[in-house]
Write a protein that holds these residues in place. Structure first.
Motif, mmCIF file in Angstrom:
data_model
loop_
_atom_site.group_PDB
_atom_site.id
_atom_site.type_symbol
_atom_site.label_atom_id
_atom_site.label_comp_id
_atom_site.label_asym_id
_atom_site.label_seq_id
_atom_site.Cartn_x
_atom_site.Cartn_y
_atom_site.Cartn_z
ATOM 1 N N LEU A 173 -7.616 -80.890 31.623
ATOM 2 C CA LEU A 173 -6.759 -80.107 30.732
ATOM 3 C C LEU A 173 -5.612 -80.964 30.206
ATOM 4 C CD1 LEU A 173 -5.743 -77.522 29.413
ATOM 5 C CD2 LEU A 173 -4.771 -76.851 31.628
ATOM 6 N N ALA A 174 -4.975 -81.718 31.085
ATOM 7 C CA ALA A 174 -3.879 -82.585 30.662
ATOM 8 C C ALA A 174 -4.362 -83.640 29.669
ATOM 9 C CB ALA A 174 -3.248 -83.253 31.879
ATOM 10 N N SER A 175 -5.558 -84.163 29.891
ATOM 11 C CA SER A 175 -6.112 -85.148 28.969
ATOM 12 C C SER A 175 -6.377 -84.546 27.600
ATOM 13 C CB SER A 175 -7.415 -85.727 29.553
ATOM 14 O OG SER A 175 -7.998 -86.658 28.667
ATOM 15 N N SER A 176 -6.863 -83.303 27.568
ATOM 16 C CA SER A 176 -7.102 -82.625 26.288
ATOM 17 C C SER A 176 -5.802 -82.476 25.508
ATOM 18 C CB SER A 176 -7.738 -81.254 26.519
ATOM 19 O OG SER A 176 -9.015 -81.376 27.100
ATOM 20 N N VAL A 177 -4.726 -82.126 26.212
ATOM 21 C CA VAL A 177 -3.426 -81.999 25.554
ATOM 22 C C VAL A 177 -3.003 -83.340 24.960
ATOM 23 C CG1 VAL A 177 -0.976 -81.496 25.898
ATOM 24 C CG2 VAL A 177 -2.705 -80.098 27.039
ATOM 25 N N ARG A 178 -3.184 -84.415 25.717
ATOM 26 C CA ARG A 178 -2.791 -85.744 25.218
ATOM 27 C C ARG A 178 -3.598 -86.132 23.986
ATOM 28 N NH1 ARG A 178 -2.649 -86.887 30.827
ATOM 29 N NH2 ARG A 178 -4.714 -87.866 30.732
ATOM 30 N N MET A 179 -4.887 -85.831 23.985
ATOM 31 C CA MET A 179 -5.715 -86.185 22.833
ATOM 32 C C MET A 179 -5.327 -85.379 21.599
ATOM 33 S SD MET A 179 -9.546 -87.007 24.322
ATOM 34 C CE MET A 179 -9.708 -85.582 25.394
ATOM 35 N N ILE A 180 -5.019 -84.103 21.789
ATOM 36 C CA ILE A 180 -4.569 -83.289 20.659
ATOM 37 C C ILE A 180 -3.242 -83.814 20.134
ATOM 38 C CG2 ILE A 180 -3.753 -80.982 19.992
ATOM 39 C CD1 ILE A 180 -5.786 -79.849 22.023
ATOM 40 N N ASP A 181 -2.351 -84.168 21.053
ATOM 41 C CA ASP A 181 -1.050 -84.697 20.653
ATOM 42 C C ASP A 181 -1.197 -86.003 19.872
ATOM 43 O OD1 ASP A 181 1.994 -84.535 21.045
ATOM 44 O OD2 ASP A 181 1.539 -86.553 21.751
ATOM 45 N N ARG A 182 -2.089 -86.867 20.327
ATOM 46 C CA ARG A 182 -2.306 -88.151 19.641
ATOM 47 C C ARG A 182 -2.841 -87.923 18.233
ATOM 48 N NH1 ARG A 182 -5.922 -90.199 23.029
ATOM 49 N NH2 ARG A 182 -4.251 -90.628 24.509
ATOM 50 N N TRP A 183 -3.806 -87.008 18.107
ATOM 51 C CA TRP A 183 -4.345 -86.701 16.777
ATOM 52 C C TRP A 183 -3.279 -86.070 15.890
ATOM 53 C CZ3 TRP A 183 -4.510 -81.816 14.636
ATOM 54 C CH2 TRP A 183 -5.141 -81.726 13.383
ATOM 55 N N ALA A 184 -2.493 -85.164 16.449
ATOM 56 C CA ALA A 184 -1.486 -84.440 15.674
ATOM 57 C C ALA A 184 -0.445 -85.390 15.094
ATOM 58 C CB ALA A 184 -0.817 -83.383 16.543
ATOM 59 N N ARG A 185 -0.127 -86.457 15.823
ATOM 60 C CA ARG A 185 0.859 -87.418 15.330
ATOM 61 C C ARG A 185 0.374 -88.099 14.056
ATOM 62 N NH1 ARG A 185 4.761 -89.024 19.236
ATOM 63 N NH2 ARG A 185 4.396 -88.036 21.268
ATOM 64 N N THR A 186 -0.891 -88.480 14.030
ATOM 65 C CA THR A 186 -1.427 -89.175 12.855
ATOM 66 C C THR A 186 -1.764 -88.205 11.735
ATOM 67 O OG1 THR A 186 -3.686 -89.094 13.733
ATOM 68 C CG2 THR A 186 -2.362 -91.022 14.291
ATOM 69 N N ALA A 187 -2.086 -86.968 12.077
ATOM 70 C CA ALA A 187 -2.478 -85.977 11.072
ATOM 71 C C ALA A 187 -1.294 -85.191 10.532
ATOM 72 C CB ALA A 187 -3.509 -85.011 11.661
#
Length: 247
Positions: A173-187
């Motif tokens: 779950l924590a990893s999913s949050v990090r991946m969404i956060d990483r994508w959100a920064r670039t998007a």
């Protein structure tokens, strides 16, 4: 203060908005390429049939053995832990990603979700029907309907600790949050990242997931046993600072 606008969308039939987030977030909604793939309900409660292969009658056992062969796992519980973490990550990513981007959660009913235990992300899951549920159902959709029976099956049949499995679920779950956060920064989608963090914080209050991750360091409080693989080291969020001595 920056005000974040949450713009909710209807779930599209292909869940196309999840694709840019990466393979763990992709969920196929077309007809599977092979007929007869088992559902995840069948994976949690296998059937017996001498006429069918193990991949169809006992898909979870098949997956554990596949992981064990591929990674040279020295113990059944090591392969079971790593197989569990992969599936938990897929389920959390799809559900949390949809909640963050659409403002809805797809109904991941185990009877509707077909699984190819011989496949890998994103070609392992197919949803038979796309229907949206409110984000308030996120815990029920993933933890209650999938992770609880999955933990029960793996613990009873492969000797892996339930506490370790919930540690895997928390780490996924924590990893999913990090991946969404990483994508959100670039998007340019800080709203999606904020929603994912808020929803995950609520999920971590459940006793099954509470205290699985150290909030100060982001490191998990149990080990997934990856270090026990031949040549295996420590994961980035491991509770250990160095691999424990092998008996």
């Amino acid at each position: 203060m920056v005000l974040l606008a949450f713009v909710d969308l209807d779930l599209d039939p292909e869940l196309a908005a999840l694709r840019p987030l990466g393979g763990f977030f992709v969920l196929h909604t077309a007809v599977p390429p092979r007929t007869g793939l088992p559902t995840l309900e069948q994976a949690y409660t296998p059937t017996s049939s001498a006429a069918a292969s193990e991949a169809y009658t006992d898909p979870l056992a098949f997956r554990v053995r596949k992981v064990a062969r591929a990674l040279g796992a020295p113990e059944d519980r090591v392969a079971a832990s790593l197989a569990h973490q992969g599936l938990a990550a897929r389920l959390w990513s799809v559900a949390l990603g949809a909640a963050a981007l659409y403002g809805q959660v797809p109904d991941l009913d185990p009877r509707l979700l077909r699984w190819d235990p011989d496949g890998s992300a994103p070609d392992d899951l197919w949803l038979g029907e796309v229907r949206g549920l409110p984000v308030a159902s996120l815990d029920e959709v993933v933890r209650e309907r999938h992770l609880v029976p999955l933990a029960t099956a793996l613990s009873s049949r492969h000797g892996v600790s339930v506490r370790l499995l919930w540690g895997n679920a928390g780490a996924a779950l924590a990893s999913s949050v990090r991946m969404i956060d990483r994508w959100a920064r670039t998007a340019g989608r800080p709203d999606a990242a904020e929603r994912a963090r808020t929803l995950a914080a609520g999920l971590f209050t459940h006793p099954d997931l509470a205290r699985t991750i150290d909030p100060a360091t982001g490191r998990r409080r149990t080990c997934c046993l990856y270090y026990r693989l031949p040549g295996g080291g420590l994961c980035g969020d491991c509770c250990f600072d160095r691999p424990p001595g092998r008996r």
